[in-house]
Design an enzyme around this catalytic site. Structure first.
Site, PDB file in Angstrom:
ATOM      1  N   GLU A 146     -45.634 -30.583-138.529  1.00 53.67           N
ATOM      2  CA  GLU A 146     -46.546 -30.595-137.385  1.00 53.67           C
ATOM      3  C   GLU A 146     -46.520 -29.257-136.655  1.00 53.67           C
ATOM      4  O   GLU A 146     -47.567 -28.712-136.282  1.00 53.67           O
ATOM      5  CB  GLU A 146     -46.187 -31.713-136.419  1.00 53.67           C
ATOM      6  CG  GLU A 146     -47.103 -31.750-135.197  1.00 53.67           C
ATOM      7  CD  GLU A 146     -46.667 -32.749-134.151  1.00 53.67           C
ATOM      8  OE1 GLU A 146     -45.967 -32.341-133.203  1.00 53.67           O
ATOM      9  OE2 GLU A 146     -47.029 -33.924-134.288  1.00 53.67           O
TER      10      GLU A 146
ATOM     11  N   ARG B 138     -68.347  -2.682-123.577  1.00 50.50           N
ATOM     12  CA  ARG B 138     -68.409  -2.836-122.123  1.00 50.50           C
ATOM     13  C   ARG B 138     -68.019  -1.517-121.470  1.00 50.50           C
ATOM     14  O   ARG B 138     -66.914  -1.002-121.687  1.00 50.50           O
ATOM     15  CB  ARG B 138     -67.462  -3.950-121.682  1.00 50.50           C
ATOM     16  CG  ARG B 138     -67.267  -4.089-120.178  1.00 50.50           C
ATOM     17  CD  ARG B 138     -68.512  -4.585-119.474  1.00 50.50           C
ATOM     18  NE  ARG B 138     -68.211  -4.960-118.104  1.00 50.50           N
ATOM     19  CZ  ARG B 138     -69.118  -5.312-117.216  1.00 50.50           C
ATOM     20  NH1 ARG B 138     -70.400  -5.367-117.568  1.00 50.50           N
ATOM     21  NH2 ARG B 138     -68.774  -5.647-115.985  1.00 50.50           N
TER      22      ARG B 138
ATOM     23  N   GLN C  19     -56.216   3.159-120.927  1.00 49.45           N
ATOM     24  CA  GLN C  19     -54.942   2.728-121.496  1.00 49.45           C
ATOM     25  C   GLN C  19     -54.550   1.322-121.036  1.00 49.45           C
ATOM     26  O   GLN C  19     -53.957   0.554-121.807  1.00 49.45           O
ATOM     27  CB  GLN C  19     -53.840   3.720-121.120  1.00 49.45           C
ATOM     28  CG  GLN C  19     -52.550   3.535-121.893  1.00 49.45           C
ATOM     29  CD  GLN C  19     -51.549   4.635-121.588  1.00 49.45           C
ATOM     30  OE1 GLN C  19     -51.336   5.004-120.429  1.00 49.45           O
ATOM     31  NE2 GLN C  19     -50.935   5.175-122.631  1.00 49.45           N
TER      32      GLN C  19
END
Length: 379
Positions: free
Chosen positions: A242, A268, A279
């Site tokens: 799982e 953008r 940075q």
């Protein structure tokens, strides 16, 4: 890193053609907290539910690493994290337990249903008072001839409201300890099994959850998975898979998120240049990449050791810790990179955060994982 074969790559690439259909209206489904039967039908058609199971029961006969590789692909192409969670829950909770410990009769009757997705599986472990301390479970099963009679309450049962089959863990011997717990396969319509109302959640809302009430629930002794008193062997086997199944899906989700953030940072612009040129933004993206690759390494290295039959207690705990925390950090970084847009529901990134918050909690809280690692170090 693993060099995947052309067959493995093709098997994963096949998922891509289902991406658009699987993602249709995923934001609206999340807002409504709605399990999509249409999306589940698509999941059934992909064949992904059959990956790790033998062909004689309708499976695809793939090994652990291949199964994980394809599940990572599901995380990459599917934006409905709750749907992916329901997939891995059904595969691991019911399919893995049956394949590993079920009698020939149980396998023949039920494994084909899990492989095809005709039946959805769930496991009922956690109780309202015991939480992470599963050894303190109070649900009991008393022998009555060729049946067991179950009494008790389980909570946080993922897939519960839509499940056809439940693997329920109950105490068959008095006192604490793992030797008194047994795993039972119980059908949804068994008299004495009652489902509570769906539980509203912060994230993974399209994977429904509820309580399960057991009041004189009569289960044939032939529905015991494994042996009486051997339930924790079943649970240990299941939980290993799982964790690997569900968190490798998170790795795929992190890959998609990383790609999306890179594309956004390149296009953008703020103050005359792309935000990726700053940075502060670039470092966030690099951190996302490092966390992703670290998670992948721990997940796949652990799987390789498990497949070889090695003890992976420490490795599994680290893999779960690293991936769950990396996924949460990655989701928060993505919101920050997208700024105000990231905070808006229409971009789907705030949903990623809500989904990721559950990772350090389910499948054994991260605090429990720290305890396991400390214990293996002799502390």
């Amino acid at each position: 890193m693993i060099d995947w074969t052309s067959d493995q790559i093709e098997l994963r690439a096949e998922l891509s053609r289902w991406s658009e259909a699987l993602n249709a209206d995923h934001l609206e489904r999340d807002e409504r907290g709605e399990f999509s039967w249409e999306a589940w039908k698509l999941i059934r058609r992909t064949g992904i539910l059959a990956l790790p199971f033998p062909e004689r029961w309708g499976g695809l006969g793939q090994d652990l690493l291949t199964t994980m590789y394809v599940l990572e692909g599901l995380g990459e192409i599917c934006r409905d994290g709750g749907l992916s969670f329901s997939v891995t829950t059904s595969m691991a909770s019911t399919g893995v337990s049956l394949e590993g410990f079920g009698s020939a009769e149980l396998k023949d009757r039920y494994l084909p249903l899990i492989c095809s997705g005709e039946a959805i599986g769930a496991h009922a472990i956690t109780e309202p008072d015991s939480g992470s301390d599963a050894l303190e479970m109070r649900t009991r099963a008393e022998r009555d001839g060729d049946h067991f009679v179950l009494h008790g309450t389980k909570t946080f049962v993922s897939n519960g409201p839509v499940a056809d089959l439940f693997v329920i863990y109950a105490r068959t011997a008095p006192g604490p300890g793992p030797l008194g717990v047994t795993a039972f396969l119980v059908e949804r319509d068994t008299p004495g099994l009652e489902l509570g109302r769906p539980i509203k959640k912060m994230g993974l809302r399209t994977s429904p959850m509820c309580e399960v009430f057991l009041d004189g629930c009569r289960v044939p002794a032939s529905r015991v998975i494994g042996r009486v008193g051997g339930g924790f062997l079943v649970l240990d086997h299941v939980m290993k898979r799982e964790i690997l199944f569900s968190f490798v899906v998170n790795a795929g989700e992190m890959q998609h998120r990383l790609d999306r953030c890179i594309a956004y940072a390149k296009t953008r612009e703020q103050f005359g240049k792309p935000i990726g040129a700053y940075q502060a933004i670039a470092n966030k993206i690099v951190d996302m990449k490092i966390r992703l690759e670290t998670s992948r390494k721990w997940l796949y290295d652990t799987a390789e050791k498990l497949a070889r039959g090695q003890n992976v207690t420490t490795e599994l705990a680290i893999a779960k810790l690293v991936t769950s925390e990396s996924n949460l950090a990655s989701s928060l970084a993505a919101v920050q990179i997208f700024g105000g847009n990231g905070y808006m529901t229409e971009y789907g990134l705030e949903k990623d955060v809500r989904n990721a918050v559950g990772g350090p909690i389910y499948s054994g809280t991260n605090e429990i994982q720290y305890n396991r690692i400390a214990s293996m170090l002799g502390l």
